[in-house]
Design a protein around this motif. Structure first.
Motif, PDB file in Angstrom:
ATOM      1  N   ALA A   1       0.828  -1.204   0.000  1.00 44.99           N
ATOM      2  CA  ALA A   1       0.000   0.000   0.000  1.00 44.99           C
ATOM      3  C   ALA A   1       0.862   1.253   0.000  1.00 44.99           C
ATOM      4  O   ALA A   1       0.606   2.203  -0.763  1.00 44.99           O
ATOM      5  CB  ALA A   1      -0.923  -0.008   1.221  1.00 44.99           C
ATOM      6  N   VAL A   2       1.891   1.283   0.842  1.00 41.18           N
ATOM      7  CA  VAL A   2       2.780   2.445   0.899  1.00 41.18           C
ATOM      8  C   VAL A   2       3.498   2.641  -0.437  1.00 41.18           C
ATOM      9  O   VAL A   2       3.623   3.761  -0.950  1.00 41.18           O
ATOM     10  CB  VAL A   2       3.793   2.282   2.052  1.00 41.18           C
ATOM     11  N   ARG A   3       3.948   1.538  -1.025  1.00 43.37           N
ATOM     12  CA  ARG A   3       4.642   1.609  -2.310  1.00 43.37           C
ATOM     13  C   ARG A   3       3.717   2.172  -3.396  1.00 43.37           C
ATOM     14  O   ARG A   3       4.116   3.036  -4.183  1.00 43.37           O
ATOM     15  CB  ARG A   3       5.145   0.219  -2.691  1.00 43.37           C
ATOM     16  N   ASP A   4       2.484   1.692  -3.439  1.00 49.50           N
ATOM     17  CA  ASP A   4       1.535   2.167  -4.459  1.00 49.50           C
ATOM     18  C   ASP A   4       1.193   3.634  -4.262  1.00 49.50           C
ATOM     19  O   ASP A   4       1.130   4.409  -5.226  1.00 49.50           O
ATOM     20  CB  ASP A   4       0.256   1.320  -4.428  1.00 49.50           C
ATOM     21  N   VAL A   5       0.946   4.033  -3.013  1.00 46.26           N
ATOM     22  CA  VAL A   5       0.611   5.424  -2.747  1.00 46.26           C
ATOM     23  C   VAL A   5       1.778   6.336  -3.106  1.00 46.26           C
ATOM     24  O   VAL A   5       1.606   7.394  -3.726  1.00 46.26           O
ATOM     25  CB  VAL A   5       0.205   5.611  -1.277  1.00 46.26           C
ATOM     26  N   ASP A   6       2.984   5.937  -2.747  1.00 47.64           N
ATOM     27  CA  ASP A   6       4.159   6.746  -3.063  1.00 47.64           C
ATOM     28  C   ASP A   6       4.332   6.896  -4.574  1.00 47.64           C
ATOM     29  O   ASP A   6       4.704   7.967  -5.067  1.00 47.64           O
ATOM     30  CB  ASP A   6       5.412   6.126  -2.457  1.00 47.64           C
ATOM     31  N   ALA A   7       4.066   5.821  -5.321  1.00 47.60           N
ATOM     32  CA  ALA A   7       4.184   5.889  -6.783  1.00 47.60           C
ATOM     33  C   ALA A   7       3.165   6.864  -7.364  1.00 47.60           C
ATOM     34  O   ALA A   7       3.482   7.649  -8.268  1.00 47.60           O
ATOM     35  CB  ALA A   7       4.001   4.499  -7.391  1.00 47.60           C
ATOM     36  N   VAL A   8       1.942   6.816  -6.859  1.00 50.00           N
ATOM     37  CA  VAL A   8       0.912   7.739  -7.345  1.00 50.00           C
ATOM     38  C   VAL A   8       1.276   9.175  -7.002  1.00 50.00           C
ATOM     39  O   VAL A   8       1.121  10.090  -7.821  1.00 50.00           O
ATOM     40  CB  VAL A   8      -0.466   7.360  -6.750  1.00 50.00           C
ATOM     41  N   VAL A   9       1.767   9.390  -5.790  1.00 50.31           N
ATOM     42  CA  VAL A   9       2.146  10.747  -5.375  1.00 50.31           C
ATOM     43  C   VAL A   9       3.268  11.274  -6.259  1.00 50.31           C
ATOM     44  O   VAL A   9       3.241  12.442  -6.691  1.00 50.31           O
ATOM     45  CB  VAL A   9       2.557  10.755  -3.895  1.00 50.31           C
ATOM     46  N   ARG A  10       4.268  10.440  -6.555  1.00 49.31           N
ATOM     47  CA  ARG A  10       5.346  10.875  -7.439  1.00 49.31           C
ATOM     48  C   ARG A  10       4.808  11.248  -8.810  1.00 49.31           C
ATOM     49  O   ARG A  10       5.218  12.255  -9.405  1.00 49.31           O
ATOM     50  CB  ARG A  10       6.405   9.772  -7.571  1.00 49.31           C
ATOM     51  N   ASP A  11       3.868  10.438  -9.312  1.00 45.87           N
ATOM     52  CA  ASP A  11       3.301  10.709 -10.624  1.00 45.87           C
ATOM     53  C   ASP A  11       2.511  12.007 -10.613  1.00 45.87           C
ATOM     54  O   ASP A  11       2.601  12.817 -11.537  1.00 45.87           O
ATOM     55  CB  ASP A  11       2.404   9.543 -11.053  1.00 45.87           C
ATOM     56  N   LEU A  12       1.728  12.234  -9.557  1.00 49.42           N
ATOM     57  CA  LEU A  12       0.946  13.464  -9.464  1.00 49.42           C
ATOM     58  C   LEU A  12       1.853  14.690  -9.359  1.00 49.42           C
ATOM     59  O   LEU A  12       1.583  15.729  -9.984  1.00 49.42           O
ATOM     60  CB  LEU A  12       0.011  13.396  -8.264  1.00 49.42           C
TER      61      LEU A  12
END
Length: 299
Positions: A76-87
């Protein structure tokens, strides 16, 4: 019995502690005090009713229940961090994702995309290329350039380059195997085939020879490749005669690294089409308008 939803904020603290194997190390990584991390973990254990760590003199290690929760928390942390980086990246620079095949990406788009980047430095272009062009990917691209007929695509698709194909080879190959002035002479030469899909939308060697009444099939001297850039590289390496598409081999013809040795076949209703995005005012529309203008300039 009703359960209160878990505070997801504590999952980052738990993930750091599980990953680093130490509450102290997790505190340092997160910029928190060690007592604050200990309190968060203890509160999480009380809420779940299980021990998440086995504490010892050498630090803390995950319990079996902790291992189970850690796998979910880490993902979950990995996925959220990836989305945040993309945003964050999108906030810095608009991104346009364009899907097409290897041939168009390599030989038409790449020589021209530098001009677009100079004209639109605030738009980041991601080119998603594939050897399979039957259908473009849905959801994660903004626009597509695909090969086929108008009936293959939704209304509004714009024809960029009508299909015109003709035999080409390297000058050195022509000197060794020429002259190749007649279709019968080309039929006797080693040929390079593009075999990237069982049901190609584009012309193949059988189509070209059929136009001249020749039934020429694969021979032992031929070579089949599954991407068009590989076909072009094989032609440049003097491995045989390949089919050249207008728009893809123009640069090699202009600089003399490839030469045309046969008559063209033309299908004006078929070729590369631009499938436009629904957003006509965003960065995707800017790229699409530029592609249309560049194609019109080539015509």
């Amino acid at each position: 019995m009703a359960f209160r939803d878990l505070d997801v904020g504590v999952l980052r603290v738990f993930e750091a502690a599980g990953r680093l194997g130490s509450l102290t190390a997790a505190a340092e990584a997160l910029g928190l005090s060690q007592p604050a991390v200990s309190y968060q973990i203890r509160r999480l254990e009380e809420e779940l009713g299980v021990a998440l760590f086995v504490r010892g003199h050498r630090g803390s290690r995950l319990s079996p229940a902790g291992e189970t929760l850690y796998r979910a928390a880490a993902a979950a942390v990995r996925d959220v961090d990836a989305v945040v980086r993309d945003l964050r990246r999108q906030a810095r620079s608009p991104v346009v994702r364009l899907f097409t095949d290897y041939g168009f990406a390599s030989f038409w788009l790449m020589p021209r995309v530098a001009a677009f980047r100079r004209a639109q430095p605030g738009i980041e272009v991601h080119i998603v290329a594939s050897p399979f062009v039957d259908t473009g990917p849905e959801g994660f691209v903004d626009a597509s350039v695909l090969f086929g007929a108008a009936a293959d695509f939704p209304p509004g698709a714009r024809l960029l380059i009508p299909e015109q194909v003709f035999p080409v080879c390297a000058p050195g190959f022509l000197r060794r195997h020429g002259p190749l002035a007649e279709p019968s002479a080309i039929a006797a030469a080693p040929l390079l085939h593009l075999d990237s899909t069982p049901r190609p939308r584009w012309y193949g060697w059988r189509d070209w020879f059929a136009a001249f009444g020749i039934d020429r099939r694969h021979s032992g001297s031929d070579l089949a490749l599954n991407t068009y850039p590989m076909v072009v590289q094989a032609m440049l390496a003097e491995q045989g005669v390949g089919l050249g598409w207008t728009g893809l081999v123009d640069g090699h013809l202009a600089d003399g690294t490839l030469v045309r040795v046969g008559a063209p076949l033309v299908r004006p209703d078929r070729g590369y089409f631009l499938l436009r995005s629904a957003d006509r005012h965003g960065p995707a529309a800017v790229l699409e308008d530029w592609i249309l203008a560049a194609a019109e300039g080539d015509a």
